[in-house]
Design a protein around this motif. Structure first.
Motif, mmCIF file in Angstrom:
data_model
loop_
_atom_site.group_PDB
_atom_site.id
_atom_site.type_symbol
_atom_site.label_atom_id
_atom_site.label_comp_id
_atom_site.label_asym_id
_atom_site.label_seq_id
_atom_site.Cartn_x
_atom_site.Cartn_y
_atom_site.Cartn_z
ATOM 1 N N MET A 78 34.461 50.859 47.685
ATOM 2 C CA MET A 78 35.135 49.761 47.006
ATOM 3 C C MET A 78 35.288 48.555 47.936
ATOM 4 O O MET A 78 34.426 48.269 48.728
ATOM 5 C CB MET A 78 36.479 50.260 46.455
ATOM 6 N N ASP A 79 36.428 47.866 47.838
ATOM 7 C CA ASP A 79 36.592 46.600 48.558
ATOM 8 C C ASP A 79 36.823 46.810 50.050
ATOM 9 O O ASP A 79 37.487 47.758 50.460
ATOM 10 C CB ASP A 79 37.782 45.822 47.992
ATOM 11 N N LYS A 80 36.290 45.880 50.828
ATOM 12 C CA LYS A 80 36.529 45.872 52.271
ATOM 13 C C LYS A 80 37.540 44.793 52.664
ATOM 14 O O LYS A 80 38.253 44.929 53.641
ATOM 15 C CB LYS A 80 35.218 45.672 53.029
ATOM 16 N N VAL A 81 37.575 43.699 51.893
ATOM 17 C CA VAL A 81 38.511 42.603 52.138
ATOM 18 C C VAL A 81 38.999 42.086 50.791
ATOM 19 O O VAL A 81 38.191 41.896 49.876
ATOM 20 C CB VAL A 81 37.839 41.441 52.919
ATOM 21 N N TRP A 82 40.306 41.903 50.661
ATOM 22 C CA TRP A 82 40.827 41.288 49.445
ATOM 23 C C TRP A 82 42.120 40.539 49.759
ATOM 24 O O TRP A 82 42.870 40.911 50.644
ATOM 25 C CB TRP A 82 41.032 42.308 48.328
ATOM 26 N N THR A 83 42.335 39.464 49.018
ATOM 27 C CA THR A 83 43.507 38.610 49.224
ATOM 28 C C THR A 83 44.684 39.154 48.442
ATOM 29 O O THR A 83 44.563 39.491 47.262
ATOM 30 C CB THR A 83 43.208 37.165 48.787
ATOM 31 N N ILE A 84 45.843 39.227 49.106
ATOM 32 C CA ILE A 84 47.070 39.729 48.477
ATOM 33 C C ILE A 84 47.933 38.565 48.001
ATOM 34 O O ILE A 84 48.416 38.539 46.865
ATOM 35 C CB ILE A 84 47.862 40.596 49.472
ATOM 36 N N ILE A 85 48.139 37.599 48.896
ATOM 37 C CA ILE A 85 48.937 36.414 48.578
ATOM 38 C C ILE A 85 48.187 35.193 49.078
ATOM 39 O O ILE A 85 47.681 35.185 50.208
ATOM 40 C CB ILE A 85 50.329 36.476 49.235
ATOM 41 N N GLN A 86 48.090 34.166 48.252
ATOM 42 C CA GLN A 86 47.447 32.919 48.658
ATOM 43 C C GLN A 86 48.370 31.760 48.291
ATOM 44 O O GLN A 86 48.717 31.566 47.126
ATOM 45 C CB GLN A 86 46.104 32.753 47.963
ATOM 46 N N LYS A 87 48.794 31.026 49.321
ATOM 47 C CA LYS A 87 49.722 29.908 49.142
ATOM 48 C C LYS A 87 50.951 30.329 48.330
ATOM 49 O O LYS A 87 51.321 29.705 47.342
ATOM 50 C CB LYS A 87 49.009 28.731 48.474
ATOM 51 N N ASN A 88 51.551 31.417 48.779
ATOM 52 C CA ASN A 88 52.800 31.948 48.219
ATOM 53 C C ASN A 88 52.631 32.600 46.847
ATOM 54 O O ASN A 88 53.615 33.038 46.253
ATOM 55 C CB ASN A 88 53.884 30.867 48.114
ATOM 56 N N GLN A 89 51.414 32.694 46.340
ATOM 57 C CA GLN A 89 51.187 33.266 45.024
ATOM 58 C C GLN A 89 50.404 34.573 45.139
ATOM 59 O O GLN A 89 49.396 34.632 45.844
ATOM 60 C CB GLN A 89 50.414 32.287 44.134
ATOM 61 N N PRO A 90 50.844 35.633 44.435
ATOM 62 C CA PRO A 90 50.115 36.906 44.492
ATOM 63 C C PRO A 90 48.810 36.817 43.713
ATOM 64 O O PRO A 90 48.753 36.211 42.642
ATOM 65 C CB PRO A 90 51.080 37.887 43.835
ATOM 66 N N VAL A 91 47.766 37.406 44.256
ATOM 67 C CA VAL A 91 46.480 37.393 43.573
ATOM 68 C C VAL A 91 45.867 38.782 43.465
ATOM 69 O O VAL A 91 44.880 38.970 42.755
ATOM 70 C CB VAL A 91 45.483 36.446 44.277
ATOM 71 N N VAL A 92 46.429 39.766 44.126
ATOM 72 C CA VAL A 92 45.836 41.102 44.124
ATOM 73 C C VAL A 92 46.086 41.790 42.788
ATOM 74 O O VAL A 92 47.098 41.563 42.133
ATOM 75 C CB VAL A 92 46.394 41.954 45.284
ATOM 76 N N ASN A 93 45.134 42.625 42.391
ATOM 77 C CA ASN A 93 45.264 43.463 41.211
ATOM 78 C C ASN A 93 44.961 44.882 41.661
ATOM 79 O O ASN A 93 43.821 45.199 42.008
ATOM 80 C CB ASN A 93 44.290 43.016 40.122
ATOM 81 N N ILE A 94 45.968 45.768 41.646
ATOM 82 C CA ILE A 94 45.782 47.098 42.226
ATOM 83 C C ILE A 94 44.813 47.957 41.424
ATOM 84 O O ILE A 94 44.363 48.989 41.910
ATOM 85 C CB ILE A 94 47.119 47.848 42.402
ATOM 86 N N SER A 95 44.487 47.555 40.189
ATOM 87 C CA SER A 95 43.529 48.336 39.411
ATOM 88 C C SER A 95 42.089 48.038 39.816
ATOM 89 O O SER A 95 41.177 48.810 39.503
ATOM 90 C CB SER A 95 43.710 48.069 37.912
ATOM 91 N N THR A 96 41.873 46.923 40.497
ATOM 92 C CA THR A 96 40.504 46.565 40.893
ATOM 93 C C THR A 96 40.353 46.273 42.370
ATOM 94 O O THR A 96 39.242 46.344 42.899
ATOM 95 C CB THR A 96 40.029 45.328 40.104
ATOM 96 N N ASN A 97 41.429 45.933 43.057
ATOM 97 C CA ASN A 97 41.365 45.612 44.489
ATOM 98 C C ASN A 97 41.902 46.772 45.304
ATOM 99 O O ASN A 97 43.109 46.912 45.470
ATOM 100 C CB ASN A 97 42.166 44.345 44.800
ATOM 101 N N TYR A 98 41.013 47.619 45.775
ATOM 102 C CA TYR A 98 41.446 48.760 46.581
ATOM 103 C C TYR A 98 40.273 49.295 47.382
ATOM 104 O O TYR A 98 39.117 48.947 47.134
ATOM 105 C CB TYR A 98 42.048 49.858 45.691
ATOM 106 N N ALA A 99 40.590 50.137 48.350
ATOM 107 C CA ALA A 99 39.565 50.795 49.167
ATOM 108 C C ALA A 99 39.623 52.299 48.928
ATOM 109 O O ALA A 99 40.635 52.832 48.445
ATOM 110 C CB ALA A 99 39.800 50.488 50.648
ATOM 111 N N ASN A 100 38.550 52.979 49.272
ATOM 112 C CA ASN A 100 38.574 54.436 49.241
ATOM 113 C C ASN A 100 37.768 54.980 50.411
ATOM 114 O O ASN A 100 37.096 54.235 51.127
ATOM 115 C CB ASN A 100 38.091 54.996 47.896
ATOM 116 N N ALA A 101 37.854 56.264 50.629
ATOM 117 C CA ALA A 101 37.092 56.938 51.684
ATOM 118 C C ALA A 101 36.617 58.259 51.094
ATOM 119 O O ALA A 101 37.389 59.217 50.998
ATOM 120 C CB ALA A 101 37.945 57.156 52.930
ATOM 121 N N VAL A 102 35.361 58.281 50.666
ATOM 122 C CA VAL A 102 34.793 59.416 49.946
ATOM 123 C C VAL A 102 33.435 59.762 50.551
ATOM 124 O O VAL A 102 32.864 58.976 51.310
ATOM 125 C CB VAL A 102 34.641 59.092 48.440
ATOM 126 N N PRO A 103 32.873 60.927 50.220
ATOM 127 C CA PRO A 103 31.583 61.303 50.795
ATOM 128 C C PRO A 103 30.453 60.385 50.334
ATOM 129 O O PRO A 103 30.414 59.956 49.181
ATOM 130 C CB PRO A 103 31.370 62.731 50.278
#
Length: 260
Positions: A78-103
């Motif tokens: 999944m994602d390697k870099v994602w923005t959480i807050i930009q200029k005091n505003q939240p932009v992350v969406n936990i349903s699409t912005n996340y990382a995993n570690a799988v085989p």
């Protein structure tokens, strides 16, 4: 995410009302004190986030058979870099912005089984300016789901993300937070036959004012068996401050005691 998120009005905060024109004209108002930057762990909440919602269209579940013998080759799909807050505003969406570690060879976390209930840890990130005024306070959650296995083998990760909960900034302060999971930090800390995935989630922040930018980072070390560890000086400062507060409280209690 929206029901968890409580934001102050843009460009203002609960402590903005204490700002005077004289303060704003003093460079100390816009200068962050680096020694004041702390990240404190907050009391745990009972609510857990759901596993990331993602389409199963196009998945080839036959690929599961191809990973036998390569369970210890762990990757982030999944994602390697994602923005959480930009200029005091939240932009992350936990349903699409996340990382995993799988085989390697997997195409989706649902090809594994035995996932735990999502775990969360709450934190508060704060800093003061040259007057000792609180100018930034951000609270957020670190989410992760662990224990995923293939036919009882391995402990893997998914849904690893950081979610903003509350953003408070003094007038003239802009906060940006970014999460990063470098491929170089994804590792197997178990065995070849029974791997345990591990990764580092780096939380990087930038605070911008009219006179200065300050950047720093905190690191969360997360493992597929559910262990998580905070790393970095912001956590150390908070622990030192808490220890000092306990000592001061004990000293005050002893000083105020009377003995017959």
């Amino acid at each position: 995410m929206k029901k968890l998120l409580v934001l102050t009005a843009a460009m203002t905060a609960v402590f903005a009302g204490r700002v005077s024109a004289q303060d704003v004209n003093d460079p100390r108002y816009f200068s962050v004190d680096p020694d004041s930057i702390m990240i404190q762990k907050l009391p745990a909440t009972q609510a857990g986030a759901a596993l990331p919602a993602q389409s199963r269209d196009g998945l080839d579940f036959g690929q599961v058979n191809q990973v036998i013998g390569t369970l210890d080759n762990i990757v982030n799909l999944m994602d390697k870099v994602w923005t959480i807050i930009q200029k005091n505003q939240p932009v992350v969406n936990i349903s699409t912005n996340y990382a995993n570690a799988v085989p390697y060879g997997m195409s989706h976390w649902s090809q594994l089984q035995g996932w735990s209930r999502p775990a969360t840890a709450n934190y508060s990130f704060s800093m003061k300016n040259g007057f000792g005024m609180n100018v930034v306070k951000v609270s957020y959650q670190v989410h992760y789901t662990y224990n995923g296995n293939y036919k009882g083998k391995g402990k893997f990760l998914t849904g690893v993300t950081v979610e903003p909960l509350n953003v408070e900034t003094a007038w003239g302060y802009n906060v940006n937070l970014v999460s990063e999971v470098p491929d170089s930090t994804i590792a197997n800390v178990g065995t070849s036959d029974d791997p345990i995935a591990a990764m580092q989630v780096k939380l990087k922040w930038n605070v911008h004012t009219a006179v200065k930018d300050i950047t720093s980072e905190a690191i969360y070390y997360v493992r597929g068996d559910g262990q998580m560890e905070e790393m970095g000086s912001p956590f150390d400062k908070a622990a030192e401050a808490a220890g000092k507060a306990r000592v001061d409280a004990a000293t005050a209690s002893i000083t105020g005691s009377t003995f017959d």
